[in-house]
Design an enzyme around this catalytic site. Structure first.
Site, mmCIF file in Angstrom:
data_model
loop_
_atom_site.group_PDB
_atom_site.id
_atom_site.type_symbol
_atom_site.label_atom_id
_atom_site.label_comp_id
_atom_site.label_asym_id
_atom_site.label_seq_id
_atom_site.Cartn_x
_atom_site.Cartn_y
_atom_site.Cartn_z
ATOM 1 C CE1 TYR A 229 28.851 57.684 81.704
ATOM 2 C CE2 TYR A 229 27.014 59.144 81.210
ATOM 3 C CZ TYR A 229 27.578 57.886 81.194
ATOM 4 O OH TYR A 229 26.877 56.828 80.675
ATOM 5 N NE ARG A 234 28.185 59.350 78.002
ATOM 6 C CZ ARG A 234 27.563 60.526 78.008
ATOM 7 N NH1 ARG A 234 28.196 61.609 78.425
ATOM 8 N NH2 ARG A 234 26.324 60.622 77.572
ATOM 9 C CG ASP A 235 27.309 53.273 79.031
ATOM 10 O OD1 ASP A 235 27.786 52.127 79.180
ATOM 11 O OD2 ASP A 235 26.315 53.665 79.648
ATOM 12 C CB SER A 241 24.258 56.254 78.824
ATOM 13 O OG SER A 241 24.677 54.899 78.842
ATOM 14 C CG ASP A 298 28.103 52.492 83.297
ATOM 15 O OD1 ASP A 298 28.142 51.942 84.407
ATOM 16 O OD2 ASP A 298 27.091 53.054 82.849
ATOM 17 C CG ASP A 499 18.161 54.458 84.318
ATOM 18 O OD1 ASP A 499 19.067 55.126 84.849
ATOM 19 O OD2 ASP A 499 17.384 53.734 84.963
#
Length: 503
Positions: A229, A234-235, A241, A298, A499
Site C-alpha cells: 500500500y 495513493r488513495d 490515507s 482502494d 481510519d
C-alpha cells in the site's frame, strides 16, 4: 529377433503437470525445456539417448490469427486449446508450425530442467529464476500451484506481537466483557500494512523483514499476510490515507494531485525504492514462509467510480495506479511465485452495481496480470456486512425474494439496483463477472472481517471513517460460506488502528 532401443525427445518435457488435459499438444503454456541430450539414461540397455528432436522455440502450429494480424490458413483448432499459448490474456499469437516463437522459447527457458539436479518436475516448486530482462509474463509451475491452492488452508496464522502489545495498552484501562474480548483479540492474527517504505527492511516485528524472520522461526512456519500500500498519489479520493510517494510533490512534500503527466518520477520511486525492496525480502523468505499479499487497496476501484474527482481522474494518477499495480504483481509473481496474490476489489457497496463491475473488469483486463492472481480481497478496511450467501449474486434484485434471509439489506443497496448488498453476494458477483469477462480466470476471494461484526450501525453506508457502533467480526478462518469461492475471512485492516484523524 527384433529387440528395439529407444530415444526420447526431452526438448520440451521439463515440466510434467502444466496441462489441464494431456491430450492438448500445441504450444503448451507453462512448459519447460527438459534434459539436455545425453546417453546417461535411466536404462542404457533400453534407452539409447535423451535428445532434443523437436527444436525448442519452433511453433507447433499457428493461432487463429497470425502475429501480423492475418488469418492463419492452416489453423488447427487444437492450437486454440485452453493450454495453448496465444489464447491467454496478453499472450502474442503463435506463428505457423516450424517458425520461431519468441514468447514460447522464453517460457521454455524460464521453466527449464536441463539436468536431473536442476529444478524439479512437479508443481509447487520453483524451477528457474526468470531474468527481469526477459520482459514478458510467464506462469511457471510454482505460480500454477500458488494459483490453484487456497494458501490459508492447513496453516497456522502469524500473530504480530506488536499488535498484541498495542492491545495491551487498551486492556489496561478496559473493564468487563470489553476487556475479555480485547484479551482474546491478542491471539488473533491480522495483516501487516506496508504503507511506508521504512516498514520493509529491518529487524524486529515492526518491519516486513523482521516479521518474516520471526514467522520462519516458528515450527511450522506461520502464514503471514501483508498489505502492499504505497502507490504514487495513493488513495486519491480520501485525504486521510494519502501516501508518501507522489507523481508531483508540493513544496511541503505532499502530493499535487492536480498535476497531470505520466508520473515517470513517482513510478520510478515506487518501483525501485518500494516494490523492488519488497521483492528482495520475498526472495529471501518466500520458500521458507507461506505469504499472502493484498495489493494496493482502494486504488483501481477509484478509477472505476471516482474519475469525476480531478485527483483521481488526472492522467498522472491513472497512469500511476495502472502501471504501478501491474508492475507490482508482475515483479512479485516472477521473483517469488510461491506467494499468493490478491488484488483489492473494494466492496459490494462500492463496485457492486453491474455497470461499476463491468468497468472494473475492463480495468483489470487491461493490466494483463490475472494469470498471476489467486483472486481478490474485499471489504478491506471496510464495514460492509457478510450477510448470508444467496443462490445467485442477483437473487434479491427487483424485490424478488424479500423473505429470504440472504436478502437482508441494511444499506438499502438493492433498492438502488446494487445486487451486492452483502459481501457474500459480492463474492458471487466477482466470480461470475470475472469468469465471464476474462477467459480462464476464475478468482477466489478473501473478505476483511476485522470490523464488520455489526451490520446496521451507520446512518449512511457511504460513511467509512472510524464508524461509531462498529464491532470486530469473525476471527480469521477458512470455514467460509462457500470455500470453493471464498478462501478465508481475515482481519486485513488491523482493528484499533484509526481510519483517519478528526479535525
Amino acid at each position: 529377433g527384433f529387440v528395439p532401443h529407444v530415444i526420447i525427445d526431452t526438448g520440451r518435457n521439463g515440466v510434467v503437470d502444466m496441462r489441464h488435459d494431456c491430450k492438448n499438444w500445441c504450444n503448451i503454456r507453462g512448459a519447460g525445456v527438459g534434459l539436455k541430450p545425453t546417453t546417461e539414461t535411466a536404462d542404457p540397455e533400453i534407452i539409447d539417448a535423451y535428445f532434443w528432436l523437436k527444436t525448442p522455440g519452433e511453433s507447433d502450429g499457428c493461432s487463429q490469427t497470425l502475429p501480423d494480424g492475418a488469418q492463419c490458413p492452416r489453423y488447427d483448432a487444437d492450437c486454440g486449446s485452453e493450454d495453448s499459448l496465444g489464447t491467454g490474456p496478453n499472450e502474442p499469437p503463435a506463428p505457423e508450425a516450424g517458425q520461431w516463437y519468441d514468447y514460447q522459447i522464453k517460457q521454455l527457458a524460464a521453466n527449464a530442467r536441463l539436468s536431473p539436479s536442476s529444478g524439479v518436475e512437479s508443481a509447487g516448486t520453483k524451477i528457474f529464476e526468470l531474468n527481469s530482462a526477459v520482459g514478458m509474463s510467464i506462469v511457471n509451475t510454482t505460480t500454477l500451484h500458488a494459483l490453484s491452492v487456497n494458501p490459508f488452508v492447513g496453516r497456522s496464522f502469524y500473530v504480530n506481537p506488536v499488535y498484541s502489545k498495542e492491545l495491551g495498552l487498551s486492556i489496561s484501562s478496559a473493564e468487563g466483557q470489553t476487556k475479555a474480548t480485547l484479551e482474546e483479540m491478542q491471539d488473533v492474527p491480522s495483516a501487516y500494512w506496508l504503507d511506508k517504505k521504512a516498514k520493509i527492511l529491518g529487524e524486529g516485528t515492526g518491519t516486513m523483514e523482521g516479521i518474516l524472520a520471526d514467522a520462519a522461526a516458528k515450527s511450522p512456519p506461520q502464514l503471514v499476510t501483508f498489505i502492499v500500500y504505497d502507490l504514487p498519489n495513493r488513495d486519491c479520493h480520501a485525504k486521510a490515507s494519502n501516501g508518501e510517494i507522489c507523481c508531483t510533490y508540493n513544496e511541503d512534500g505532499t502530493c499535487d494531485y492536480d498535476a497531470a503527466g505520466d508520473c515517470t518520477a513517482g513510478l520510478a520511486e515506487y518501483k525501485s525504492e518500494y516494490i523492488d525492496t519488497i521483492v528482495s525480502v520475498l526472495q529471501k523468505y518466500a520458500s521458507l514462509v507461506p505469504i499472502v499479499l493484498v495489493i494496493e487497496p482502494d486504488s483501481l476501484p477509484n478509477l472505476s467510480t471516482n474519475m469525476a474527482d480531478p485527483r483521481c481522474g488526472n492522467s498522472a494518477t491513472q497512469t500511476a495506479y495502472k502501471q504501478g499495480v501491474a508492475y507490482a504483481v508482475e515483479t512479485i509473481a516472477t521473483a517469488a511465485p510461491e506467494v499468493a496474490i490478491y488484488l483489492d476489489a473494494g466492496h459490494g457497496g462500492w463496485l457492486g452495481w453491474k455497470n461499476n463491475m463491468q468497468d472494473y473488469v475492463a480495468t483489470i483486463r487491461s493490466l494483463g496480470v490475472t494469470q498471476h492472481l489467486r483472486g481478490f480481497a474485499t471489504n478491506v478496511a471496510g464495514y460492509q456486512p457478510l450477510g448470508t450467501m444467496c443462490p445467485t449474486y442477483d437473487w434479491c434484485l427487483n424485490n424478488a425474494h424479500p423473505e429470504d434471509p440472504c436478502c437482508a439489506d441494511p444499506c438499502h443497496l438493492t433498492s438502488e439496483w446494487d445486487p451486492s448488498q452483502n459481501e457474500h453476494n459480492y463474492a458471487l458477483h466477482l466470480r461470475k463477472a470475472f469468469s465471464e469477462g476474462i477467459a480462464g480466470f476464475v478468482p477466489h476471494v478473501i473478505i476483511d472481517t476485522g470490523r464488520n461484526g455489526v451490520v446496521d450501525m451507520r446512518h449512511d453506508c457511504k460513511n467509512w471513517c472510524n464508524i461509531r457502533g462498529a464491532g470486530v467480526g469473525l476471527k480469521p478462518t477458512t470455514e467460509t460460506a462457500d470455500p470453493e469461492i471464498i478462501d478465508a475471512y481475515f482481519w486485513l485492516k488491523t482493528p484499533g488502528e484509526s481510519d483517519g484523524c478528526s479535525q
